[in-house]
Write an enzyme that holds these catalytic residues in place. Structure first.
Site, short mmCIF file in Angstrom:
data_model
loop_
_atom_site.label_atom_id
_atom_site.label_comp_id
_atom_site.label_asym_id
_atom_site.label_seq_id
_atom_site.Cartn_x
_atom_site.Cartn_y
_atom_site.Cartn_z
N HIS A 124 9.53 -29.41 78.16
CA HIS A 124 10.59 -30.28 78.67
C HIS A 124 10.14 -31.75 78.69
CE1 HIS A 124 14.10 -31.26 81.30
NE2 HIS A 124 13.28 -32.21 81.72
N GLU A 125 8.98 -32.00 79.29
CA GLU A 125 8.53 -33.40 79.40
C GLU A 125 8.20 -33.97 78.02
OE1 GLU A 125 9.15 -35.02 81.96
OE2 GLU A 125 9.45 -33.38 83.36
N HIS A 128 11.25 -35.18 76.27
CA HIS A 128 11.64 -36.55 76.63
C HIS A 128 10.89 -37.58 75.77
CE1 HIS A 128 14.29 -35.56 79.84
NE2 HIS A 128 13.37 -35.12 80.68
N HIS A 134 18.57 -35.02 79.09
CA HIS A 134 18.87 -33.71 79.67
C HIS A 134 20.07 -33.09 78.97
CE1 HIS A 134 16.45 -34.88 83.43
NE2 HIS A 134 15.72 -34.20 82.58
N CYS A 140 18.79 -24.06 77.70
CA CYS A 140 17.97 -24.99 76.90
C CYS A 140 16.85 -25.55 77.77
CB CYS A 140 18.85 -26.12 76.37
SG CYS A 140 17.92 -27.40 75.48
N CYS A 159 17.86 -25.59 72.64
CA CYS A 159 19.13 -25.13 72.07
C CYS A 159 19.24 -25.72 70.66
CB CYS A 159 20.31 -25.57 72.94
SG CYS A 159 20.67 -27.33 72.85
ZN LIG Z 1 13.75 -34.08 82.41
ZN LIG Z 2 19.70 -28.55 74.55
#
Ligand SMILES: [Zn+2]
Ligand SMILES: [Zn+2]
Length: 168
Positions: A124-125, A128, A134, A140, A159
């Site tokens: 996730h990070e 970015h 987001h 996702c 996703c």
């Molecule tokens: Zn985030």
């Molecule tokens: Zn996504």
């Protein structure tokens, strides 16, 4: 651009190696374990008993250019937030491990759940750092995690739309 993993203070080496392999499976990039940093005493907030993720992120930015993921075995916060699982800006990101353990919530240790959470928050990070925001898709990895149950539900896959943006 290769992804450098940086232990911020004392982090289990086996976990770092497992994370490296997991990230190589998700991103089409070389992932390597760079030299570690000292314990981030400068980021510790005694009243909160937490570490300021933004302060650690600043040190990571000073450390090197390029894509970096810092891993700290601490509970992190950022201004205005009770806690954060991680934070990212530009090419650098940080995740905190303490809150990802079942033991943090008074539950019995579960290494598999813990490791999956570490990989999910790391992806996730790092997402970015590739410019992804987001995502509204609950499955996702770029969906915003408010709680560990969000993290556990979404898992570490992008996703279709986010994956295309990542490749783009
Ligand atoms: Zn985030
Ligand atoms: Zn996504």
């Amino acid at each position: 651009m290769a992804i450098a993993l940086v232990a911020v203070g004392n982090v289990d080496r086996k976990l770092m190696e497992w994370l490296k392999m997991g990230l190589e499976g998700v991103f089409d990039e070389e992932v390597f374990i760079a030299g570690g940093m000292d314990e981030p005493g400068y980021a510790f907030n005694e009243t909160r008993n937490q570490y300021n993720s933004t302060a650690i992120l600043s040190s990571l930015h000073e450390l090197a250019r390029g894509r970096l993921l810092g891993i700290a075995d601490h509970d992190l916060f950022a201004n205005g937030l009770n806690f954060v699982f991680g934070e990212a800006w530009g090419g650098a990101a940080i995740i905190g491990l303490a809150r990802l353990r079942q033991e943090f919530c008074g539950l019995p240790c579960d290494e598999n759940i813990f490791k999956k959470r570490v990989l999910t928050e790391a992806v996730h990070e790092l997402g970015h750092t590739y410019g992804l925001g987001h995502c509204d898709e609950p499955d996702c990895v770029m969906f915003f995690s408010n709680t560990l149950s969000d993290t556990d539900r979404k898992g570490f896959s992008f996703c279709g739309r986010c994956r295309r943006r990542l490749r783009g």
